[in-house]
Design a protein around this motif. Structure first.
Motif, mmCIF file in Angstrom:
data_model
loop_
_atom_site.group_PDB
_atom_site.id
_atom_site.type_symbol
_atom_site.label_atom_id
_atom_site.label_comp_id
_atom_site.label_asym_id
_atom_site.label_seq_id
_atom_site.Cartn_x
_atom_site.Cartn_y
_atom_site.Cartn_z
ATOM 1 N N GLY A 152 23.521 8.349 -1.692
ATOM 2 C CA GLY A 152 24.960 8.795 -1.569
ATOM 3 C C GLY A 152 25.308 10.003 -0.664
ATOM 4 N N LEU A 153 24.375 10.956 -0.988
ATOM 5 C CA LEU A 153 24.342 12.006 -0.159
ATOM 6 C C LEU A 153 24.029 12.056 1.285
ATOM 7 C CD1 LEU A 153 24.710 15.228 -1.308
ATOM 8 C CD2 LEU A 153 22.421 15.634 -1.097
ATOM 9 N N VAL A 154 23.153 11.192 1.758
ATOM 10 C CA VAL A 154 22.470 10.834 2.962
ATOM 11 C C VAL A 154 23.989 10.268 3.665
ATOM 12 C CG1 VAL A 154 21.237 9.683 4.464
ATOM 13 C CG2 VAL A 154 20.240 10.578 2.631
ATOM 14 N N ALA A 155 24.549 9.260 3.002
ATOM 15 C CA ALA A 155 25.603 8.551 3.601
ATOM 16 C C ALA A 155 26.994 9.593 3.642
ATOM 17 C CB ALA A 155 26.334 7.293 2.685
ATOM 18 N N LEU A 156 26.988 10.514 2.753
ATOM 19 C CA LEU A 156 28.074 11.425 3.008
ATOM 20 C C LEU A 156 27.912 12.320 4.300
ATOM 21 C CD1 LEU A 156 30.501 12.555 1.079
ATOM 22 C CD2 LEU A 156 28.940 14.149 0.296
ATOM 23 N N ILE A 157 26.712 12.702 4.354
ATOM 24 C CA ILE A 157 26.466 13.581 5.841
ATOM 25 C C ILE A 157 26.627 12.806 6.954
ATOM 26 C CG2 ILE A 157 24.690 14.870 6.812
ATOM 27 C CD1 ILE A 157 23.584 15.600 3.866
ATOM 28 N N GLU A 158 26.022 11.450 7.002
ATOM 29 C CA GLU A 158 26.091 10.585 7.998
ATOM 30 C C GLU A 158 27.646 10.317 8.236
ATOM 31 O OE1 GLU A 158 21.868 8.250 8.114
ATOM 32 O OE2 GLU A 158 23.772 7.466 7.223
ATOM 33 N N SER A 159 28.464 10.191 7.477
ATOM 34 C CA SER A 159 29.770 9.924 7.744
ATOM 35 C C SER A 159 30.613 11.269 8.061
ATOM 36 C CB SER A 159 30.546 9.380 6.490
ATOM 37 O OG SER A 159 30.479 10.020 5.535
ATOM 38 N N SER A 160 30.156 12.449 7.921
ATOM 39 C CA SER A 160 30.780 13.604 8.203
ATOM 40 C C SER A 160 30.971 13.706 9.825
ATOM 41 C CB SER A 160 29.961 14.779 7.869
ATOM 42 O OG SER A 160 28.883 15.077 8.318
ATOM 43 N N ASN A 161 30.287 13.176 10.469
ATOM 44 C CA ASN A 161 30.681 13.312 12.073
ATOM 45 C C ASN A 161 30.286 14.798 12.459
ATOM 46 O OD1 ASN A 161 30.974 10.334 12.686
ATOM 47 N ND2 ASN A 161 33.153 10.952 11.851
ATOM 48 N N LEU A 162 29.416 15.568 11.837
ATOM 49 C CA LEU A 162 29.185 17.032 12.391
ATOM 50 C C LEU A 162 28.302 16.924 13.543
ATOM 51 C CD1 LEU A 162 28.766 18.556 8.691
ATOM 52 C CD2 LEU A 162 30.744 19.134 10.282
ATOM 53 N N PRO A 163 28.224 17.701 14.319
ATOM 54 C CA PRO A 163 27.161 17.859 15.320
ATOM 55 C C PRO A 163 25.774 18.069 14.649
ATOM 56 C CG PRO A 163 28.948 19.284 15.787
ATOM 57 C CD PRO A 163 29.199 18.789 14.325
ATOM 58 N N GLN A 164 24.772 17.388 15.617
ATOM 59 C CA GLN A 164 23.492 17.392 14.902
ATOM 60 C C GLN A 164 22.832 18.784 14.577
ATOM 61 O OE1 GLN A 164 20.676 14.543 16.847
ATOM 62 N NE2 GLN A 164 19.222 16.310 17.129
ATOM 63 N N THR A 165 23.376 19.761 15.544
ATOM 64 C CA THR A 165 22.820 21.216 15.525
ATOM 65 C C THR A 165 23.387 21.685 14.132
ATOM 66 O OG1 THR A 165 23.017 21.153 18.035
ATOM 67 C CG2 THR A 165 22.523 23.350 16.791
ATOM 68 N N VAL A 166 24.738 21.408 13.981
ATOM 69 C CA VAL A 166 25.386 21.904 12.710
ATOM 70 C C VAL A 166 24.458 21.435 11.377
ATOM 71 C CG1 VAL A 166 27.154 22.116 11.240
ATOM 72 C CG2 VAL A 166 27.574 22.240 13.780
ATOM 73 N N ILE A 167 24.297 20.064 11.479
ATOM 74 C CA ILE A 167 23.500 19.505 10.164
ATOM 75 C C ILE A 167 22.295 20.181 9.934
ATOM 76 C CG2 ILE A 167 22.555 17.537 9.554
ATOM 77 C CD1 ILE A 167 24.887 16.018 10.808
ATOM 78 N N LEU A 168 21.421 20.373 11.196
ATOM 79 C CA LEU A 168 20.159 20.594 11.157
ATOM 80 C C LEU A 168 20.103 22.297 10.620
ATOM 81 C CD1 LEU A 168 18.637 19.616 14.426
ATOM 82 C CD2 LEU A 168 17.898 18.937 12.072
ATOM 83 N N ILE A 169 21.062 23.001 11.067
ATOM 84 C CA ILE A 169 21.197 24.540 10.435
ATOM 85 C C ILE A 169 21.718 24.460 9.224
ATOM 86 C CG2 ILE A 169 22.618 26.759 10.864
ATOM 87 C CD1 ILE A 169 22.779 25.928 13.900
ATOM 88 N N GLY A 170 22.478 23.417 8.651
ATOM 89 C CA GLY A 170 22.859 23.579 7.213
ATOM 90 C C GLY A 170 21.753 23.062 6.532
ATOM 91 N N MET A 171 20.804 22.097 6.928
ATOM 92 C CA MET A 171 19.654 21.851 6.130
ATOM 93 C C MET A 171 18.572 22.952 6.045
ATOM 94 S SD MET A 171 18.530 18.044 8.153
ATOM 95 C CE MET A 171 18.630 16.681 7.106
#
Lengths: 178, 436
Positions: free
Chosen positions: B310-329
């Motif tokens: 569920g959480l992975v799908a939520l992040i994948e569907s967010s359409n955030l740039p890869q850099t933002v996702i990595l910084i978020g992680m």
């Protein structure tokens, strides 16, 4: 009761010695394997499997000793900021939880072991042997930890609760420092 | 019950139980018992939990953890470490903040042979902190380098946490070990530069002093004789992995055996020191691995309940740039580092992180090194910075926990700077790691 605690103390020490022996055996076994291979000798059959069981054994056999010496990693943010009475109550709660966990885990693992003995379950890998040869480890460890936790609970009545953070660091003993 | 509710409930119970000072491994066990019964379906769920306990640590890839720790423990208990510190001290003379620099240089050398961050910090703290305080070093200037070097220890092989990360995340363990060398050395250089600069700008932080001990006749020769065999052990571990002669597990066993042999050659190995080293190894690795025993079922429960997907799908569907996702992680890791120990962080985050990282096509070794740097910062940040406790344990009376927290702050910022450098210039890691 004191006799049970004394016997369990010996058991905890014995298990810890076996954990240490297991680590030493893993070091020697794997090193021997590499050296033998370098000189063109064949690999030691079942060594990888034995090493895996060795790690399992050393982890579980060290656990009661870590409980005895208060070396299991724990978060003591609250513990170090509360008064003695609250700290004592928290310690009672933690020990009661440990006993409960050990009773449940010990009971379930014993039932699994009995089931495996009755059905003569075998482990088939490089080595072939009855499953219960490994199954007894968790029940025994659970028993040792439950009794150890009970002993700590009894001791808690007459001893002050330590809130020193440094006492919760595994492997660190003041008397061994240079 | 929705995956969101299960996720919230599991994390809330974990945090709540952690605050009661119940050991981390047992916190997992309690949640596992309740979760297995409710989510896996009654008694069979509990049976599954017990079977997981057995399988979780019976893994060949986890074997380097005790063996790398053993290397550090032998170094610590045989006194080889003390000899090395003396040898480094004899060659570093006219440098601002001399003892602090000695701490960092000697610590970097230990990092190359010790897989136990706790042993390294305890050893440097108990040996050098009293000396620095006695020579009127400002306490934060004295304690900072000791805390900081523990972090370098995570990056430079042998590193128990790198092995754990590689094993749990399915990242190349030898890639992580080799990939950590250059960032570890750069980080050590940054720390040394910082200490020298600060002490040069404000000499009162580390007053100079006259040597009272007997001078060493040939300090550089002494350094080579003392330190070269230790570097040789490091080379044995790394080269055997890079050369493909040994797996990381085999390299760790060779390293542990070589450390014992070197101690024997120096006539430093006694039966007592060997016993203490093995006992220390059983304690440190036992504490670490017992958390994995508990955390494995916890991760399975998260996955089985649908929370991971569920959480992975939520992040994948967010359409955030890869850099933002990595910084978020990475930010999540830093925040978790304030509250939870490193093993638990790995067990909790990796089931979510790895599918996302694989889907994004990120270089896993590169991210792994960034991940380890976050773990390093977690070792230094209050209230659960393990190295802060270690240093408190070996400090003289009068050194408060608050003072230790503050001593670590500049080094946390320097580590974040290192993360930025690796983020912007991935070649710092990837240039030295063979492509899969």
């Amino acid at each position: 009761m004191q006799m049970i605690f004394r016997l369990n103390g010996w058991l905890v020490r014995l298990l810890c010695i076996l954990a240490v022996a297991s680590i030493a055996a893993m070091t020697l076994g794997i090193s021997a394997e590499v050296v033998l291979r370098m000189f063109g000798f064949p690999s030691i059959v079942g060594l990888i499997e034995l090493t895996e069981y060795g790690l399992f054994i050393s982890t579980f056999f060290a656990a009661p000793h870590l409980l005895r010496t208060n070396e299991h990693i724990r978060v003591d943010i609250l513990m170090s900021r509360v008064d003695q009475t609250t700290a004592r109550n928290l310690e009672y709660f933690a020990l009661a939880c440990i006993i409960l966990i050990c009773v449940i885990t010990g009971a379930v693992s014993t039932l699994i072991m009995i089931g495996n003995i009755q059905s003569a379950t075998l482990i088939f890998k490089d080595l072939i042997f009855p499953q219960w040869w490994l199954d007894w480890i968790i029940p025994l460890t659970s028993l040792a930890m439950a009794v150890q936790a009970l002993e700590l609970m009894v001791m808690l009545k007459s001893h002050p609760v330590s809130t020193e953070a440094s006492e919760h660091v595994p492997g660190l003993r003041a008397e061994e420092l240079p | 019950m929705s995956w969101g509710s299960i996720l919230t409930l599991m994390f809330a119970s974990k945090v709540g139980l952690l605050l009661t000072a119940l050991p981390v491994a047992f916190v997992f066990f309690i949640i596992n018992i309740v979760g297995s019964y409710l989510i896996f379906g009654g008694f069979p769920g509990l049976e599954q939990m017990v079977r997981n306990e057995q399988l979780s640590v019976a893994q060949f890839s986890l074997v380097p953890i005790p063996l790398f720790v053993l290397m550090g423990e032998v170094l610590f208990h045989t006194g080889l470490a003390m000899k090395s510190i003396d040898a480094v001290d004899a060659v570093i003379r006219r440098v601002p903040g001399r003892l602090a620099v000695v701490t960092l240089v000697a610590g970097t050398i230990f990092s190359a042979i010790s897989g136990s961050t706790i042993a390294t910090t305890a050893m440097l703290g108990s040996l050098l902190l009293p000396q620095m305080l006695q020579r009127n070093y400002e306490p934060k200037t004295a304690m900072g380098p000791i805390l900081a070097i523990g972090g370098v220890d995570i990056l430079i092989p042998p590193s128990g946490l790198a092995v754990l990360l590689g094993s749990l995340a399915g990242i190349s363990i030898s890639g992580l070990l080799v990939g950590g060398i250059v960032p570890g050395l750069i980080l050590a250089a940054l720390f040394i530069g910082y200490v020298i600069l600060r002490c040069w700008l404000n000499p009162e932080l580390a007053p100079t002093y006259e040597d009272t001990g007997a001078p060493v006749a040939h300090p550089w020769l002494n350094l080579i004789v003392t330190v070269l065999p230790l570097i040789g052990i490091f080379a044995l571990v790394v080269v055997s992995m890079i050369g493909g002669w040994a797996t990381p597990t085999e390299a760790s066993a060779l390293g542990a055996l070589a450390t014992v042999l070197v101690a024997l050659l120096y006539r430093q190995l006694t039966w007592e020191s060997l016993q203490k080293s093995l006992m220390g190894t059983a304690s440190i690795s036992g504490a670490l691995l017992f958390i994995i025993v508990g955390a494995t079922t916890f991760a399975q429960l998260l996955s089985f309940s649908g929370a991971t997907a569920g959480l992975v799908a939520l992040i994948e569907s967010s359409n955030l740039p890869q850099t933002v996702i990595l910084i978020g992680m990475l930010t999540i890791l830093l925040v978790l580092g304030f509250f939870i120990d490193q093993t638990s962080i790995m067990m909790i985050t990796l089931p979510f992180y790895m599918p996302i990282l694989r889907a994004m096509g990120v270089d896993l070794v590169w991210f792994g090194i960034l991940y380890l740097l976050c773990m390093q910062i977690g070792l230094l940040t209050p209230p659960f910075g393990l190295l802060l406790f270690v240093l408190k344990g070996v400090s003289p009376p009068g050194i408060t926990v608050g003072l230790i927290y503050r001593a670590a702050i500049p080094y946390v910022w320097l580590t974040i700077l290192m993360m930025v450098l690796i983020f912007v210039f991935p070649a710092i890691v990837t240039a030295f790691v063979a492509s899969p």
